[in-house]
Write a protein that holds these residues in place. Structure first.
Motif, PDB file in Angstrom:
ATOM      1  N   VAL A 196       0.800  -1.408  -0.092  1.00  0.00           N
ATOM      2  CA  VAL A 196      -0.127  -0.042  -0.020  1.00  0.00           C
ATOM      3  C   VAL A 196       0.617   1.307  -0.110  1.00  0.00           C
ATOM      4  O   VAL A 196       0.350   2.449  -0.179  1.00  0.00           O
ATOM      5  CB  VAL A 196      -0.858   0.153   1.032  1.00  0.00           C
ATOM      6  N   PHE A 197       2.154   1.023   0.306  1.00  0.00           N
ATOM      7  CA  PHE A 197       3.092   2.402   0.297  1.00  0.00           C
ATOM      8  C   PHE A 197       3.825   2.356  -0.950  1.00  0.00           C
ATOM      9  O   PHE A 197       4.591   3.280  -1.099  1.00  0.00           O
ATOM     10  CB  PHE A 197       3.825   2.251   1.406  1.00  0.00           C
ATOM     11  N   GLU A 198       3.528   1.421  -1.816  1.00  0.00           N
ATOM     12  CA  GLU A 198       4.299   1.540  -3.058  1.00  0.00           C
ATOM     13  C   GLU A 198       3.486   1.982  -4.321  1.00  0.00           C
ATOM     14  O   GLU A 198       2.258   2.093  -4.042  1.00  0.00           O
ATOM     15  CB  GLU A 198       4.789  -0.109  -3.363  1.00  0.00           C
ATOM     16  N   TYR A 199       4.122   2.416  -5.333  1.00  0.00           N
ATOM     17  CA  TYR A 199       3.255   2.705  -6.693  1.00  0.00           C
ATOM     18  C   TYR A 199       2.969   1.451  -7.256  1.00  0.00           C
ATOM     19  O   TYR A 199       3.265   0.523  -7.148  1.00  0.00           O
ATOM     20  CB  TYR A 199       4.074   3.606  -7.533  1.00  0.00           C
ATOM     21  N   ILE A 252       4.879  -8.935   2.899  1.00  0.00           N
ATOM     22  CA  ILE A 252       4.983  -9.200   4.315  1.00  0.00           C
ATOM     23  C   ILE A 252       5.117  -8.113   5.135  1.00  0.00           C
ATOM     24  O   ILE A 252       4.783  -8.232   6.288  1.00  0.00           O
ATOM     25  CB  ILE A 252       5.859 -10.371   4.629  1.00  0.00           C
ATOM     26  N   GLY A 253       5.101  -6.865   4.801  1.00  0.00           N
ATOM     27  CA  GLY A 253       4.906  -5.662   5.575  1.00  0.00           C
ATOM     28  C   GLY A 253       6.254  -5.366   6.434  1.00  0.00           C
ATOM     29  O   GLY A 253       7.297  -5.906   6.108  1.00  0.00           O
ATOM     30  N   GLY A 254       6.334  -4.320   7.260  1.00  0.00           N
ATOM     31  CA  GLY A 254       7.431  -3.810   7.623  1.00  0.00           C
ATOM     32  C   GLY A 254       7.942  -4.614   8.999  1.00  0.00           C
ATOM     33  O   GLY A 254       7.792  -4.287   9.907  1.00  0.00           O
ATOM     34  N   ILE A 255       8.537  -5.831   8.549  1.00  0.00           N
ATOM     35  CA  ILE A 255       9.213  -6.516   9.588  1.00  0.00           C
ATOM     36  C   ILE A 255      10.793  -6.163   9.485  1.00  0.00           C
ATOM     37  O   ILE A 255      11.575  -6.659   8.956  1.00  0.00           O
ATOM     38  CB  ILE A 255       9.045  -8.122   9.165  1.00  0.00           C
TER      39      ILE A 255
END
Length: 301
Positions: A261-264, A275-278
Motif C-alpha cells: 500500500v506504500f508502493e506505486y 509481508i509488511g514492515g518486519i
C-alpha cells in the motif's frame, strides 16, 4: 519497534508460505545465509520461529561479525575473512555517518553509491572467502539441506543455492533503486513510477518524465557495477558462465519486507509476496504511565 497486528499476520502468512519447502510433515533442514547488521536482526526473528517449530537450522557467518552470534536455537558455522573485528567496526561506523550526511539531488546518487560501496566491498570479501573455504563447502554439500533462506541484497546465498541445487527463499527490503523488479522483469513503467533519488511523485511534468526515463537507463549499469565481481566468482565457483539476474530468478519465494500500500501500484511476479514492515527487532511494550502524571505535565499547577 513494535509491529502492528496486521503486520504480524502478514509475517505469519509469509512463514506459512515458506514452511512447505521444509517438509511440514517432519522437521526440515534449513541453511541460512544472511548479511550482517540490521539484515540479520530481521531474519533472526524468522529463524527463531522456525527453530521453535523443530526445524534444524545452520547459520553461516564470517569469523569477524557484528551480530551473527552463537545461539542454542541454531548451529553456527564460521569461515575466515581477510579483516579483523576492529576493521569491521570502523567500516560500519563510516557507513552510518555517511547515511546521515545531507546532500541534494543529483549528488544523492553519488553519495549513496560511495556509501554502499564502502561496505559492499567488505561483503564481497566475505563471499569470496566463503566460496573458497573447501572444508565448509564440503560440509554444506554433505548436509543435504531442504532449503536455503537468504537475504539476496548480495548474491552469495543465491550462488550457494544454485550449487547445492536446493530451493531458495529470499527475505529482504529490496535492492537499490528497486532493482528486484527489473531482475524479475516485473512491469515497472517510467511514466508514473518515479525512480530512486528523483523524489518525484506519480504526477510528473513532461520534463520530469524525461529525467525519470534517463535515470531508469542507469539501473542496468548500476547492477553491473555492484555485482560484476560476484558474477566472476560465481562463474569460477560454479565452473560455467553465469548470468546473475538469471540466478536470482531461480528464487522460489521472494518475501518482500515492505508494504504494497506504500508502493506505486504495479504488477509483481506470482512468487513475490509483500509481508509488511518486519524490520530489525521486536519492540518491547511501553511502560504504563500514570494519567495524573500526564495531567501535571501538560497542565502544571
Amino acid at each position: 519497534m513494535a509491529f502492528p497486528v496486521h503486520q504480524l499476520y502478514l509475517f505469519g502468512a509469509g512463514v506459512l508460505l515458506f514452511l512447505p519447502l521444509l517438509k511440514l510433515a517432519e522437521s526440515g533442514k534449513l541453511l541460512v545465509i544472511s548479511q550482517d547488521g540490521s539484515h540479520w536482526l530481521s531474519m533472526r526473528e524468522v529463524v527463531v520461529k522456525l527453530s521453535e517449530k523443530g526445524h534444524e537450522i545452520v547459520v553461516i557467518a564470517p569469523e569477524s561479525n557484528l551480530l551473527l552470534k552463537e545461539s542454542k536455537l541454531y548451529t553456527r558455522k564460521t569461515y575466515k575473512v581477510p579483516y579483523k573485528q576492529e576493521d569491521l567496526f570502523q567500516r560500519f561506523h563510516g557507513f552510518a555517518k555517511g547515511i546521515f550526511r545531507e546532500v541534494h539531488f543529483p549528488y544523492t546518487i553519488l553519495q549513496e553509491y560511495q556509501n554502499n560501496m564502502y561496505v559492499i566491498n567488505m561483503f564481497f570479501y566475505n563471499c569470496n572467502s566463503l566460496l573458497k573455504d573447501r572444508e565448509l563447502i564440503q560440509y554444506l554439500e554433505e548436509s543435504k539441506f531442504d532449503a536455503l533462506f537468504t537475504d539476496p541484497a548480495l548474491p552469495c546465498g543465491v550462488i550457494l543455492a544454485e550449487h547445492l541445487s536446493i530451493p531458495s527463499v529470499y527475505f529482504f527490503r529490496g535492492f537499490p533503486c528497486s532493482l528486484e523488479h527489473a531482475i524479475c522483469k516485473s512491469p515497472n513503467p517510467v511514466s508514473y513510477i518515479p525512480r530512486c533519488y528523483t523524489r518525484y511523485t506519480d504526477h510528473m511534468t513532461f520534463p520530469q518524465r524525461v529525467l525519470n526515463l534517463l535515470v531508469t537507463s542507469l539501473e542496468t549499469p548500476l547492477f553491473q557495477d555492484l555485482y560484476t565481481k560476484y558474477q566472476d566468482i560465481a562463474s569460477e565457483f560454479l565452473q560455467r558462465d553465469v548470468h546473475l539476474p538469471t540466478l536470482y530468478r531461480n528464487g522460489s519465494i521472494w518475501l518482500l519486507r515492505y508494504d504494497f500500500v506504500f508502493e506505486y501500484p504495479r504488477p509483481v511476479m506470482p512468487n513475490m509476496v509483500f509481508i509488511g514492515g518486519i524490520n530489525c527487532n521486536m519492540g518491547k511494550k511501553l511502560p504504563q504511565v500514570c494519567q495524573m502524571s500526564l495531567f501535571h505535565i501538560f497542565f502544571p499547577i
